[in-house]
Design a protein around this motif. Structure first.
Motif, short mmCIF file in Angstrom:
data_model
loop_
_atom_site.label_atom_id
_atom_site.label_comp_id
_atom_site.label_asym_id
_atom_site.label_seq_id
_atom_site.Cartn_x
_atom_site.Cartn_y
_atom_site.Cartn_z
N PHE A 67 0.87 -1.08 0.01
CA PHE A 67 -0.11 0.05 0.06
C PHE A 67 0.83 1.34 -0.05
CE2 PHE A 67 -2.24 -3.32 2.20
CZ PHE A 67 -3.40 -3.47 1.46
N LYS A 68 2.15 1.10 -0.25
CA LYS A 68 3.07 2.11 -0.35
C LYS A 68 3.91 2.34 -1.58
CE LYS A 68 3.64 3.11 4.77
NZ LYS A 68 4.74 3.90 5.74
N ASN A 69 4.60 3.39 -1.76
CA ASN A 69 5.78 3.33 -2.95
C ASN A 69 6.94 3.17 -2.35
OD1 ASN A 69 6.79 3.79 -5.20
ND2 ASN A 69 6.81 6.13 -5.12
N TYR A 70 7.31 1.96 -2.13
CA TYR A 70 8.47 1.57 -1.30
C TYR A 70 9.67 2.12 -1.73
CZ TYR A 70 12.08 -1.04 0.94
OH TYR A 70 13.42 -1.54 1.74
N GLN A 71 10.46 2.93 -1.11
CA GLN A 71 11.76 3.34 -1.61
C GLN A 71 12.67 2.90 -0.62
OE1 GLN A 71 12.30 4.92 -4.37
NE2 GLN A 71 10.01 5.03 -4.92
N PRO A 72 13.71 1.80 -0.98
CA PRO A 72 14.72 1.43 -0.34
C PRO A 72 15.55 2.33 0.51
CG PRO A 72 14.87 0.11 -2.48
CD PRO A 72 13.89 1.36 -2.26
N HIS A 73 15.94 3.54 0.15
CA HIS A 73 16.67 4.50 0.65
C HIS A 73 15.97 5.07 1.89
CE1 HIS A 73 14.88 6.86 -2.42
NE2 HIS A 73 14.73 7.95 -1.40
N ALA A 74 14.54 5.40 1.59
CA ALA A 74 13.56 5.78 2.85
C ALA A 74 13.06 4.99 3.69
CB ALA A 74 12.39 6.53 1.99
N GLY A 75 13.11 3.66 3.50
CA GLY A 75 12.57 2.63 4.41
C GLY A 75 11.07 2.34 4.14
N LEU A 76 10.66 1.76 4.96
CA LEU A 76 9.22 1.12 4.71
C LEU A 76 8.40 2.16 5.18
CD1 LEU A 76 7.15 -0.85 3.83
CD2 LEU A 76 7.29 -2.19 5.90
N MET A 77 8.60 2.54 6.62
CA MET A 77 7.66 3.46 7.24
C MET A 77 7.72 4.86 6.75
SD MET A 77 6.41 1.11 9.16
CE MET A 77 5.48 2.50 9.83
N ALA A 78 8.77 5.32 6.18
CA ALA A 78 9.00 6.56 5.58
C ALA A 78 8.45 6.67 4.09
CB ALA A 78 10.33 7.18 5.66
N SER A 79 8.20 5.65 3.44
CA SER A 79 7.77 5.69 2.05
C SER A 79 6.25 6.25 1.99
CB SER A 79 7.91 4.30 1.41
OG SER A 79 9.04 3.72 1.43
N ASN A 80 5.89 6.77 0.84
CA ASN A 80 4.69 7.46 0.92
C ASN A 80 3.57 6.24 0.43
OD1 ASN A 80 5.74 10.09 0.98
ND2 ASN A 80 6.21 9.95 -1.25
N TRP A 81 2.41 6.60 1.20
CA TRP A 81 1.32 5.85 0.90
C TRP A 81 0.64 6.03 -0.53
CZ3 TRP A 81 -0.76 2.31 4.05
CH2 TRP A 81 -0.20 2.09 5.38
N VAL A 82 0.17 5.05 -0.98
CA VAL A 82 -0.66 4.97 -2.40
C VAL A 82 -1.70 4.36 -2.33
CG1 VAL A 82 1.71 5.34 -3.57
CG2 VAL A 82 0.66 3.12 -3.31
N GLY A 83 -2.29 3.78 -1.29
CA GLY A 83 -3.42 3.17 -1.25
C GLY A 83 -3.64 1.96 -1.97
N LEU A 84 -4.60 1.72 -2.85
CA LEU A 84 -4.71 0.86 -3.64
C LEU A 84 -4.08 0.71 -5.27
CD1 LEU A 84 -8.45 -0.09 -2.67
CD2 LEU A 84 -6.34 -1.17 -1.84
N LYS A 85 -3.40 1.50 -5.44
CA LYS A 85 -2.59 1.95 -6.59
C LYS A 85 -2.12 0.86 -7.20
CE LYS A 85 0.86 4.79 -8.90
NZ LYS A 85 1.84 5.75 -8.54
N HIS A 86 -1.39 -0.06 -6.50
CA HIS A 86 -0.73 -1.16 -7.02
C HIS A 86 -1.74 -2.30 -7.51
CE1 HIS A 86 2.92 0.76 -6.14
NE2 HIS A 86 2.79 0.77 -4.76
N PHE A 87 -2.67 -2.57 -6.60
CA PHE A 87 -3.88 -3.39 -7.02
C PHE A 87 -4.64 -2.91 -8.26
CE2 PHE A 87 -2.99 -3.72 -2.44
CZ PHE A 87 -2.87 -5.21 -2.48
N ILE A 88 -4.93 -1.87 -8.26
CA ILE A 88 -5.47 -1.36 -9.65
C ILE A 88 -4.77 -1.47 -10.86
CG2 ILE A 88 -6.65 0.79 -10.82
CD1 ILE A 88 -7.28 2.04 -8.04
N ARG A 89 -3.54 -1.38 -10.77
CA ARG A 89 -2.50 -1.27 -11.86
C ARG A 89 -2.55 -2.73 -12.09
NH1 ARG A 89 4.06 -1.16 -11.38
NH2 ARG A 89 4.27 -2.31 -13.72
#
Length: 309
Positions: free
Chosen positions: A48-70
């Motif tokens: 449910f996030k736009n995971y960025q390895p350099h930022a970490g899981l908790m600091a990555s931005n929420w995108v909701g259901l974007k990946h599922f819709i895609r």
């Protein structure tokens, strides 16, 4: 009227101390499931996030259901879904009954030395890696000196390119599954068969029942509950085909029928670095498996079986 002599419940620590060795043996299993099954579940947030390895899981931005819709909008979704369903259905209607039939055949062997020898032989392939199994099949089915094709050519036929054919991909996958794991899958069924009361067979023989009737009226009903439970558990992995076998059998000519969710997750997740999108696909598989388990358990209970919960 209240009980004048109420039973005093013993504290939990009393039972813990009394059965301490049982809990000691249970501890490794509990630790395993906690570390490898429950603790990693927080990683589901990645879907449910736009995971960025350099930022970490908790600091990555929420995108909701974007990946599922895609994922559901991808043109390859229906191809992946169809390929996965085809192999899963073949696994269910061919591989699962084969394990039951093999267990019944082993149970009919009366000579113990021969029975144990056969059990050992059919268990051994389970301990081979998929790399070895696929390598053996390549040796047998390749057009360049493969045993099967050499036999076909010696009998006057035309060599068949089994390994590069999309028509032979699924039969080869199911054949490999049967050869590798059918023997190992008989263990639970053989344990259930060993628990059947021998007096039932004696009574049936006195009534004139032959071996087939004994099998149909005594053996199969006696292990029906085990079959139902294992079938329900298998539904949890219905679309989880595993990665190694499918990936090793894939090539440019059979990819149209061989690409499944597991190989797709590998490509988009590890090769392309789309970790959140791959996590969404994996979560979709898990949700489908959970629904199938609850659905099959509900149907089993409706049919009068105990189910798993």
């Amino acid at each position: 009227m209240a009980n004048p002599y109420p039973v005093k419940r013993k504290p939990f620590f009393f039972h813990l101390l009394k059965d301490r060795w049982l809990y000691v043996f249970l501890a490794p299993g509990i630790v395993y499931f906690l570390l490898f099954k429950y603790v990693p579940m927080w990683g589901v947030l990645m879907a449910f996030k736009n995971y960025q390895p350099h930022a970490g899981l908790m600091a990555s931005n929420w995108v909701g259901l974007k990946h599922f819709i895609r994922f559901f909008s991808e043109p390859t979704f229906f191809k992946l879904f169809g390929n996965t369903m085809w192999i899963s259905v073949l696994d269910l209607i061919i591989f699962f009954p084969v394990t039951i039939i093999l267990a019944l055949l082993l149970n009919e062997i009366r000579h113990q030395f021969f029975k144990r020898t056969m059990q050992t032989l059919i268990y051994l392939p389970h301990f081979l890696s998929w790399v070895v199994v696929v390598g053996i099949f390549y040796i047998f089915f390749t057009t360049e000196g493969g045993l099967i094709n050499e036999l076909i050519a010696a009998s006057g036929g035309q060599k068949v390119n089994f390994l590069m054919s999309d028509e032979w991909f699924r039969p080869l996958i199911i054949t490999q599954l049967i050869w590798k794991d059918a023997g190992w899958g008989t263990i639970i069924f053989l344990a259930a068969l060993a628990g059947i009361d021998p007096s039932l067979y004696e009574a049936a023989r006195m009534d004139g029942a032959n071996r087939i009737k004994q099998l149909w009226h005594i053996t199969l009903p006696s292990i029906r509950s085990v079959i139902i439970i294992l079938l329900i558990l298998r539904m949890g992995n219905f679309i989880d085909l595993g990665f190694e076998q499918i990936y090793l059998m894939l090539n440019a000519l059979n990819r149209n029928v061989g690409d499944v969710f597991d190989t797709y997750v590998f490509v988009v997740g590890l090769q392309q670095g789309q970790f959140s999108y791959a996590a969404a696909v994996g979560l979709f598989k898990s949700v489908v498996g959970l629904i199938l388990v609850f659905g099959s358990n509900f149907l089993a209970r409706k049919m009068g079986e105990e189910g798993i919960f």
